[in-house]
Scaffold this motif. Sequence first.
Motif, PDB file in Angstrom:
ATOM      1  N   ALA A 184       0.832  -1.204   0.000  1.00 33.44           N
ATOM      2  CA  ALA A 184       0.000   0.000   0.000  1.00 33.44           C
ATOM      3  C   ALA A 184       0.862   1.248   0.000  1.00 33.44           C
ATOM      4  CB  ALA A 184      -0.911  -0.018   1.222  1.00 33.44           C
ATOM      5  N   ASN A 185       1.955   1.225   0.755  1.00 31.68           N
ATOM      6  CA  ASN A 185       2.850   2.382   0.765  1.00 31.68           C
ATOM      7  C   ASN A 185       3.501   2.596  -0.605  1.00 31.68           C
ATOM      8  OD1 ASN A 185       2.283   2.850   3.455  1.00 31.68           O
ATOM      9  ND2 ASN A 185       4.005   1.583   4.186  1.00 31.68           N
ATOM     10  N   PHE A 186       3.876   1.502  -1.254  1.00 30.28           N
ATOM     11  CA  PHE A 186       4.497   1.598  -2.575  1.00 30.28           C
ATOM     12  C   PHE A 186       3.532   2.173  -3.604  1.00 30.28           C
ATOM     13  CE2 PHE A 186       5.567  -0.318  -6.691  1.00 30.28           C
ATOM     14  CZ  PHE A 186       6.864   0.162  -6.856  1.00 30.28           C
ATOM     15  N   GLN A 187       2.284   1.738  -3.593  1.00 27.69           N
ATOM     16  CA  GLN A 187       1.277   2.248  -4.511  1.00 27.69           C
ATOM     17  C   GLN A 187       1.019   3.723  -4.268  1.00 27.69           C
ATOM     18  OE1 GLN A 187      -2.110  -0.277  -4.077  1.00 27.69           O
ATOM     19  NE2 GLN A 187      -1.182  -2.004  -5.228  1.00 27.69           N
ATOM     20  N   THR A 188       1.038   4.118  -3.003  1.00 25.52           N
ATOM     21  CA  THR A 188       0.803   5.533  -2.685  1.00 25.52           C
ATOM     22  C   THR A 188       1.917   6.401  -3.241  1.00 25.52           C
ATOM     23  OG1 THR A 188      -0.355   4.892  -0.679  1.00 25.52           O
ATOM     24  CG2 THR A 188       0.444   7.160  -0.815  1.00 25.52           C
ATOM     25  N   LEU A 189       3.164   5.942  -3.126  1.00 26.33           N
ATOM     26  CA  LEU A 189       4.295   6.694  -3.651  1.00 26.33           C
ATOM     27  C   LEU A 189       4.223   6.802  -5.168  1.00 26.33           C
ATOM     28  CD1 LEU A 189       7.182   5.301  -1.438  1.00 26.33           C
ATOM     29  CD2 LEU A 189       6.166   7.587  -1.347  1.00 26.33           C
ATOM     30  N   ASN A 190       3.892   5.732  -5.894  1.00 27.20           N
ATOM     31  CA  ASN A 190       3.787   5.743  -7.356  1.00 27.20           C
ATOM     32  C   ASN A 190       2.689   6.677  -7.819  1.00 27.20           C
ATOM     33  OD1 ASN A 190       5.891   3.968  -7.613  1.00 27.20           O
ATOM     34  ND2 ASN A 190       4.566   2.150  -7.687  1.00 27.20           N
ATOM     35  N   PHE A 191       1.588   6.697  -7.139  1.00 30.01           N
ATOM     36  CA  PHE A 191       0.475   7.563  -7.506  1.00 30.01           C
ATOM     37  C   PHE A 191       0.846   9.025  -7.339  1.00 30.01           C
ATOM     38  CE2 PHE A 191      -3.399   9.887  -6.471  1.00 30.01           C
ATOM     39  CZ  PHE A 191      -4.155   9.662  -7.609  1.00 30.01           C
TER      40      PHE A 191
END
Length: 213
Positions: A184-191
């Motif tokens: 979830a943290n990785f997806q937030t950073l990419n977004f």
Amino acid sequence: MVRGKAQMRRIENATSRQVTFSKRRNGLLKKAFELSVLCDAQVALIVFSPRGKLCEFASSSMEETIERYRNQVKEVQTENSATVEDVQNLRQEAEIMGNKIKVLELSKRKLLGEGLGSSTIEELQELEHQLERSLCIIRARKMHDYSEQIEELRAKEKLLASQNAMLNGKCLVQTKETTDERRANFQTLNFGESSDVDTGLFIGLPVKKNQTR
């Protein structure tokens, strides 16, 4: 003047002996009466003079007092006889126990292999059978203890296996939660990075920034 102490021996003079008897008898009767009155005691006194004359005193009935005395003497004699019998019985029991102890000590020495020189063939055979029976009992007891220890170890193994399975389950749950959190943290950073790109609609040829007009 201090009166001299009378010697405790028979008075040889008959007249003096009679006078002394009369005086002391009266004093003895007086003391018996005082004892019965002051202390509420049952007193009976019987005195025969040298000539056989009877002198007596009783705080109550003389017959009742004598009967009470006889009953008391019988009880004391009975208790004494019972005590003597008890002592004899205790001595006999002590002697019997002493003999048993000697026999047991001799048997113990023979079981340890001591004092076998005076034993007969029959006694040695009986001793051998006794040792074999004892050995069988010891082996059975040892196997019983081993079985109990094995059961305890199996129960501990099951408990440890259950605890291990529970810990593995907790570990898997924590690992999954950590993985989901990282994803979830990785997806937030990419977004967040993709939001900086210009997404406006443009129709036509792309314009080069370095082209001169």
